[in-house]
Design an enzyme around this catalytic site. Structure first.
Site, PDB file in Angstrom:
ATOM      1  N   ASP A 181      -7.176  20.131 -12.565  1.00 57.99           N
ATOM      2  CA  ASP A 181      -8.406  20.518 -12.642  1.00 57.99           C
ATOM      3  C   ASP A 181      -8.567  22.040 -12.520  1.00 57.99           C
ATOM      4  O   ASP A 181      -7.573  22.479 -11.942  1.00 57.99           O
ATOM      5  CB  ASP A 181      -9.583  19.622 -11.821  1.00 57.99           C
ATOM      6  CG  ASP A 181      -9.027  19.981 -10.265  1.00 57.99           C
ATOM      7  OD1 ASP A 181      -7.933  19.020  -9.842  1.00 57.99           O
ATOM      8  OD2 ASP A 181      -9.216  20.697  -9.832  1.00 57.99           O
TER       9      ASP A 181
ATOM     10  N   GLU B 124       1.425   9.919  -7.454  1.00 55.53           N
ATOM     11  CA  GLU B 124       2.276  11.340  -7.964  1.00 55.53           C
ATOM     12  C   GLU B 124       3.854  10.902  -7.613  1.00 55.53           C
ATOM     13  O   GLU B 124       4.753  11.336  -7.937  1.00 55.53           O
ATOM     14  CB  GLU B 124       1.900  12.209  -6.712  1.00 55.53           C
ATOM     15  CG  GLU B 124       0.601  12.989  -7.242  1.00 55.53           C
ATOM     16  CD  GLU B 124       0.019  13.776  -6.056  1.00 55.53           C
ATOM     17  OE1 GLU B 124      -0.613  14.880  -6.325  1.00 55.53           O
ATOM     18  OE2 GLU B 124       0.215  13.552  -4.791  1.00 55.53           O
TER      19      GLU B 124
END
Ligand code: SAH
Length: 230
Positions: free
Chosen positions: A196, A12
């Site tokens: 997701d 990230e």
């Protein structure tokens, strides 16, 4: 202004570090903090490791030790709202802790006495993000993000979180970071790109989309940094 940018996982913050190019590293309180200047601001950048405890430690260190005056979180999340597809960006209007449960004493799910059920993200940072989204031609979704120390990969759990907190996305760090910032009186912003949809296929999707979704979020956060006032 000194700005903290944090993620939970290396993936990230990697796209942020590779964009800023030149930085120094400091080890402190069991983590590594990267410092540089970008867009006329001083930045302190770090990934905390996964979950509420590690993210609270990192956020606290960024504010107290590195003296950050605002905190931007960049990362990925499981989507709850049907409007959110993999790769879409969602900013938190407010965040809650879906795994806090002292309901046995009559408290609502997610509530801690003397705390608040929701912690609100800074309104000015959210409106700046909306402007950046328009200029970048990106659809930026705004909604409630639910945080807990669980990777949610079950439709049942996801539906419970949606019903109980009216949440649009879920992850594992946002509310704890928000709680730290609220207590120190520092404005914060949580941005997540969907990796997701928090159901049966979540772990496979997460593995497939972590990197690309993390990049989408990181790019947007750096655009915000360039536009932040000094
Ligand atoms: N694959 C990793 C674990 C990832 S945990 C490993 O094996 O080390 C998931 C991370 O992405 C957390 O930091 C969380 O904030 C976010 N996230 C994305 N989808 C999520 C989901 N469905 N449930 C909970 N957190 C999710």
């Amino acid at each position: 202004m000194k700005i903290a940018i944090m993620g939970a996982m290396r993936e990230e913050i990697d796209p942020i570090l590779s964009t800023v190019e030149k930085y120094t590293s400091t080890e402190y309180a069991g983590n590594i903090f990267y410092e540089c200047t970008y867009g006329g601001h001083e930045l302190v950048i770090a990934y905390s490791k996964i979950g509420k405890v590690f993210s609270a430690i990192t956020a606290s260190v960024m504010l107290e030790h590195f003296k950050a005056q605002t905190l931007l979180f960049s990362g990925v999340a499981g989507g709850i709202s049907k409007e959110l597809k993999i790769g879409d960006l969602v900013m938190a209007s407010a965040l809650c802790q879906h795994d806090v449960d002292i309901t046995a004493f009559g408290h609502p799910a997610g509530f801690i006495p003397e705390g608040t059920l929701m912690v609100e993200a800074d309104a000015q940072l959210r409106s700046l993000a909306s402007e950046v989204a328009v200029d970048m031609g990106i659809d930026l979704y705004e909604g409630i993000i639910a945080t807990g120390d669980q990777f949610v990969a079950s439709s049942e759990r996801k539906e419970w979180i949606e019903k109980t907190f009216n949440a649009d996305a879920l992850e594992m760090e946002g509310a704890s970071v928000g709680c730290v910032c609220q207590n120190f009186g520092v404005p914060f912003f949580v941005l997540r790109a969907i990796s997701d949809t928090a159901d049966g296929g979540a772990s496979d999707d997460f593995d497939d989309f972590l990197k690309t979704s993390a990049q989408v979020s990181a790019k947007f956060i750096l655009e915000m940094v360039k536009r932040l006032g000094h």
